[in-house]
Design a protein around this motif. Structure first.
Motif, short mmCIF file in Angstrom:
data_model
loop_
_atom_site.label_atom_id
_atom_site.label_comp_id
_atom_site.label_asym_id
_atom_site.label_seq_id
_atom_site.Cartn_x
_atom_site.Cartn_y
_atom_site.Cartn_z
N UNK A 1 81.29 6.18 32.86
CA UNK A 1 82.78 5.76 33.28
C UNK A 1 83.17 7.20 34.22
N UNK A 2 82.75 8.48 33.93
CA UNK A 2 83.15 9.55 34.80
C UNK A 2 81.84 10.04 35.25
N UNK A 3 82.19 10.79 36.34
CA UNK A 3 81.29 11.71 36.86
C UNK A 3 81.66 13.18 37.14
N UNK A 4 80.60 13.99 36.84
CA UNK A 4 80.90 15.52 36.94
C UNK A 4 80.35 15.94 38.39
N UNK A 5 81.32 16.69 38.95
CA UNK A 5 80.86 17.03 40.41
C UNK A 5 80.81 18.44 40.29
N UNK A 6 80.12 19.29 39.28
CA UNK A 6 79.93 20.62 39.14
C UNK A 6 81.34 21.40 39.31
N UNK A 7 81.59 22.27 39.91
CA UNK A 7 82.91 23.13 39.52
C UNK A 7 84.02 22.42 40.13
N UNK A 8 83.87 21.16 41.01
CA UNK A 8 84.64 20.31 41.47
C UNK A 8 85.54 19.92 40.44
N UNK A 9 84.91 19.46 39.22
CA UNK A 9 85.56 18.84 37.96
C UNK A 9 85.09 17.49 37.65
N UNK A 10 85.60 16.72 36.90
CA UNK A 10 85.16 15.49 36.37
C UNK A 10 86.10 14.38 36.85
N UNK A 11 85.65 13.28 37.35
CA UNK A 11 86.08 12.31 38.01
C UNK A 11 85.98 10.96 37.56
N UNK A 12 86.93 9.85 37.51
CA UNK A 12 86.59 8.63 37.09
C UNK A 12 85.62 8.03 38.19
#
Length: 124
Positions: free
Chosen positions: A67-78
């Protein structure tokens, strides 16, 4: 678009599951569009009055579900959850079918097991 979550302290459902369920629902219905950046774990925890570990557990479950993906220090996105969810469900179904066959269940018994599991999951 903004994330709207309410956590009922007196609910039978655990707080992390309430958070997970509401984010998943908002992503699935499009209220949270693909690419929407979620609040940080600490930020959402403070906003909801929860422990950071509670929100982190919800985010981990959402990521495991695609449902979400984490992009390291950039954050968590849908994420584009529809495709990922369907692929994961198809893989789980195939794995179940193979295991049921190895266990010697006929189609009717395997289907009955699936129907009971779905009834338990969706009717609870």
């Amino acid at each position: 678009m903004s994330l709207r979550i309410t956590v009922a302290a007196d609910a039978a459902t655990a707080p992390f599951e309430q958070v997970r369920e509401q984010i998943a629902d908002q992503a699935r219905t499009g209220r949270l569009p693909v690419g929407h950046k979620l609040p940080t774990v600490r930020g959402l925890a403070e906003e909801l009055g929860l422990a950071a570990n509670t929100v982190a557990k919800a985010y981990r479950a959402l990521e495991a579900d695609g449902v979400v993906e984490t992009r390291g220090r950039n954050g968590t996105f849908v994420a584009a959850a529809g495709d990922a969810a369907e692929r994961q469900a198809a893989a789980a179904a195939a794995e179940f079918a193979q295991r049921a066959h190895r266990l010697g269940l006929d189609r009717a018994a395997a289907l009955a097991a699936v129907q009971e599991a779905l009834r338990a999951a969706y009717d609870s």
